[in-house]
Design a protein around this motif. Structure first.
Motif, mmCIF file in Angstrom:
data_model
loop_
_atom_site.group_PDB
_atom_site.id
_atom_site.type_symbol
_atom_site.label_atom_id
_atom_site.label_comp_id
_atom_site.label_asym_id
_atom_site.label_seq_id
_atom_site.Cartn_x
_atom_site.Cartn_y
_atom_site.Cartn_z
ATOM 1 N N HIS A 81 -37.822 20.712 -1.641
ATOM 2 C CA HIS A 81 -39.223 20.616 -1.256
ATOM 3 C C HIS A 81 -39.612 19.135 -1.152
ATOM 4 O O HIS A 81 -39.232 18.321 -1.995
ATOM 5 C CB HIS A 81 -40.092 21.307 -2.306
ATOM 6 C CG HIS A 81 -41.494 21.564 -1.856
ATOM 7 N ND1 HIS A 81 -42.418 20.548 -1.673
ATOM 8 C CD2 HIS A 81 -42.149 22.719 -1.549
ATOM 9 C CE1 HIS A 81 -43.571 21.061 -1.288
ATOM 10 N NE2 HIS A 81 -43.436 22.376 -1.203
ATOM 11 N N PRO A 82 -40.348 18.746 -0.089
ATOM 12 C CA PRO A 82 -40.752 17.341 0.071
ATOM 13 C C PRO A 82 -41.435 16.735 -1.150
ATOM 14 O O PRO A 82 -41.273 15.534 -1.416
ATOM 15 C CB PRO A 82 -41.702 17.398 1.278
ATOM 16 C CG PRO A 82 -41.173 18.530 2.097
ATOM 17 C CD PRO A 82 -40.714 19.550 1.085
ATOM 18 N N ARG A 83 -42.179 17.543 -1.908
ATOM 19 C CA ARG A 83 -42.850 16.986 -3.104
ATOM 20 C C ARG A 83 -41.839 16.451 -4.106
ATOM 21 O O ARG A 83 -42.114 15.465 -4.807
ATOM 22 C CB ARG A 83 -43.719 18.066 -3.761
ATOM 23 C CG ARG A 83 -45.023 18.318 -3.050
ATOM 24 C CD ARG A 83 -45.823 19.435 -3.707
ATOM 25 N NE ARG A 83 -46.144 19.157 -5.105
ATOM 26 C CZ ARG A 83 -46.888 19.963 -5.853
ATOM 27 N NH1 ARG A 83 -47.390 21.088 -5.325
ATOM 28 N NH2 ARG A 83 -47.149 19.670 -7.117
ATOM 29 N N GLN A 84 -40.674 17.083 -4.189
ATOM 30 C CA GLN A 84 -39.652 16.619 -5.114
ATOM 31 C C GLN A 84 -39.074 15.284 -4.660
ATOM 32 O O GLN A 84 -38.862 14.376 -5.461
ATOM 33 C CB GLN A 84 -38.533 17.660 -5.213
ATOM 34 C CG GLN A 84 -38.952 18.962 -5.868
ATOM 35 C CD GLN A 84 -37.859 19.996 -5.820
ATOM 36 O OE1 GLN A 84 -37.919 20.955 -5.053
ATOM 37 N NE2 GLN A 84 -36.838 19.826 -6.633
ATOM 38 N N VAL A 85 -38.811 15.163 -3.364
ATOM 39 C CA VAL A 85 -38.187 13.954 -2.818
ATOM 40 C C VAL A 85 -39.152 12.770 -2.863
ATOM 41 O O VAL A 85 -38.757 11.636 -3.169
ATOM 42 C CB VAL A 85 -37.715 14.205 -1.374
ATOM 43 C CG1 VAL A 85 -37.156 12.936 -0.750
ATOM 44 C CG2 VAL A 85 -36.674 15.321 -1.344
ATOM 45 N N PHE A 118 -34.252 17.800 3.304
ATOM 46 C CA PHE A 118 -35.316 16.802 3.300
ATOM 47 C C PHE A 118 -34.897 15.644 2.405
ATOM 48 O O PHE A 118 -34.682 15.808 1.200
ATOM 49 C CB PHE A 118 -36.628 17.397 2.808
ATOM 50 C CG PHE A 118 -37.807 16.495 3.045
ATOM 51 C CD1 PHE A 118 -38.506 16.550 4.239
ATOM 52 C CD2 PHE A 118 -38.201 15.569 2.099
ATOM 53 C CE1 PHE A 118 -39.588 15.712 4.482
ATOM 54 C CE2 PHE A 118 -39.273 14.720 2.321
ATOM 55 C CZ PHE A 118 -39.967 14.793 3.522
ATOM 56 N N ASP A 119 -34.769 14.474 3.000
ATOM 57 C CA ASP A 119 -34.430 13.261 2.257
ATOM 58 C C ASP A 119 -35.319 12.130 2.759
ATOM 59 O O ASP A 119 -36.205 12.340 3.598
ATOM 60 C CB ASP A 119 -32.943 12.929 2.400
ATOM 61 C CG ASP A 119 -32.487 12.809 3.850
ATOM 62 O OD1 ASP A 119 -33.357 12.606 4.736
ATOM 63 O OD2 ASP A 119 -31.270 12.910 4.111
ATOM 64 N N LEU A 120 -35.086 10.927 2.254
ATOM 65 C CA LEU A 120 -35.951 9.808 2.625
ATOM 66 C C LEU A 120 -35.807 9.438 4.089
ATOM 67 O O LEU A 120 -36.749 8.929 4.703
ATOM 68 C CB LEU A 120 -35.644 8.607 1.725
ATOM 69 C CG LEU A 120 -36.008 8.782 0.242
ATOM 70 C CD1 LEU A 120 -35.632 7.535 -0.561
ATOM 71 C CD2 LEU A 120 -37.498 9.086 0.079
ATOM 72 N N ASN A 121 -34.627 9.685 4.678
ATOM 73 C CA ASN A 121 -34.447 9.410 6.105
ATOM 74 C C ASN A 121 -35.308 10.333 6.952
ATOM 75 O O ASN A 121 -35.966 9.892 7.902
ATOM 76 C CB ASN A 121 -32.971 9.568 6.494
ATOM 77 C CG ASN A 121 -32.099 8.473 5.927
ATOM 78 O OD1 ASN A 121 -32.545 7.331 5.758
ATOM 79 N ND2 ASN A 121 -30.856 8.803 5.608
ATOM 80 N N LEU A 122 -35.325 11.616 6.619
ATOM 81 C CA LEU A 122 -36.162 12.547 7.363
ATOM 82 C C LEU A 122 -37.640 12.255 7.099
ATOM 83 O O LEU A 122 -38.467 12.352 8.005
ATOM 84 C CB LEU A 122 -35.826 13.988 6.966
ATOM 85 C CG LEU A 122 -36.533 15.086 7.770
ATOM 86 C CD1 LEU A 122 -36.236 14.950 9.261
ATOM 87 C CD2 LEU A 122 -36.115 16.471 7.277
#
Length: 357
Positions: A81-85, A118-122
């Motif tokens: 989930h984006p909130r985690q990243v 979902f990672d920092l690149n995305l």
């Protein structure tokens, strides 16, 4: 079976599926080099944590459009989930962990799931590039469907208006589903979490459209339940969002042997730290009514129906044992008035239904 295809049976028994017997949901974990059969879909996009009634409205609208156009129905979502990243998670927050989320999406008749890492690149991908490179170039979408509050791209810079702006050049159409809710408010994951964490599992179910569910593998415990005459299947909830501590009436889902279907059993469960024994770890202890068998190592699904009482400390084992008996009777009463799952075992269904008469 095609590569990257997951049978629905792996995630959910087919007898409850809206896709029809023999259907499967194809999963693509990358947006580059997607094969031709994975392109041209009508795509609902979102995080879909909880797959609640608002999310279901978005996917349902995409399904309607896809069936009318004779195109595949797809969902694009992100893991983790984006909130985690992005460091926006203050403690456990996910209503539907990975396995449950995929199962609930599959239940909605989805043909293709784009499960993007979902990672920092995305996260750093600008919104217009998300459209041009990922949606158009990578997936070749034919129609995009989003919710009323959908945002995407770096800094959440993209929205429905930007999707509309790129639609003609990108060769796709776009729709936005208006806010969905009831007389009690809009359907939202944050409200479902709030109700869950106060122990209002019935209220959370009104938003989710089904009972909130937890799933885990049964682990060995101290066997205190056996000594008290109420054997329990113990599940760790460490690091997971869970309801307020207390005793709950729930349905316990178990596989009936290797490769067998899912059977639902009435159960009562204590979610807590077991203060009578001076324990501190939060554990879900499930006592399955009318069941006798060894469950160690098996996966168990727990569908929470109602809170029976808060957690409390008892002066001795006799008082605890008497309270467990009362809790079990109350749970059976609650479940006799609840909708019995279709796949409940015949013997258990008869026992539960007779309690209602």
């Amino acid at each position: 079976m095609p590569p990257n295809a997951y049978p629905l049976r792996r995630f959910y028994p087919l007898n409850g599926s809206k896709s029809g017997a023999g259907a499967f949901m194809r999963i693509h974990r990358h947006w580059r080099d997607v094969p031709s059969e994975g392109r041209g879909a009508v795509v609902a996009i979102g995080n879909f944590d909880g797959v609640h009634l608002g999310h279901q409205a978005v996917i349902s609208d995409a399904r309607r459009i896809a069936r009318a156009a004779g195109a595949p129905l797809a969902v694009l979502t992100f893991e983790p989930h984006p909130r985690q990243v992005l460091g926006r998670a203050d403690g456990p927050f996910r209503l539907t962990p990975f396995r449950i989320k995929l199962r609930e999406i599959a239940e909605l008749g989805v043909d293709i799931l784009y499960l993007l890492r979902f990672d920092l690149n995305l996260a750093a991908l600008p919104a217009d590039e998300f459209i041009d490179r990922l949606l158009v170039g990578g997936l070749g979408v034919s129609h995009v469907v989003v919710g009323y509050d959908f945002a995407f791209g770096r800094g959440r810079g993209g929205n429905f208006a930007l999707l509309q702006k790129h639609a003609e050049a990108g060769g796709y159409r776009v729709s936005q589903v208006s806010v969905a809710g009831s007389d009690h408010g809009i359907y939202s994951a944050s409200e479902a979490r709030a109700r869950l964490t106060t122990g209002d599992v019935a209220g959370a179910a009104q938003i989710l459209g089904r009972p909130w569910e937890f799933e885990g593998r049964v682990q060995h415990g101290e066997r205190r339940g056996h000594q008290l005459g109420f054997a329990t299947a113990n599940l760790s909830v460490a690091g997971m969002l869970h309801p307020a501590l207390g005793v709950y009436a729930l349905w316990a889902g178990l596989r009936s042997g290797a490769g067998g279907g899912l059977e639902w059993w009435p159960a009562v469960a204590n979610l807590g730290r077991r203060p009578t024994f001076g324990e501190n770890e939060v554990l879900l202890e499930v006592h399955i009514l009318d069941f006798d068998g060894d469950l160690y190592g098996q996966r168990l699904r727990a569908r929470f129906v109602a809170r029976v009482r808060p957690e409390q400390r008892f002066d001795g084992l006799d008082a605890l044992k008497a309270q467990i008996a009362r809790d079990s009777a109350r749970a059976r009463e609650i479940l006799s008035a609840d909708n019995i799952p279709e796949s409940v075992s015949g013997a258990t269904k008869s026992t539960t239904e007779s309690a209602a008469r």
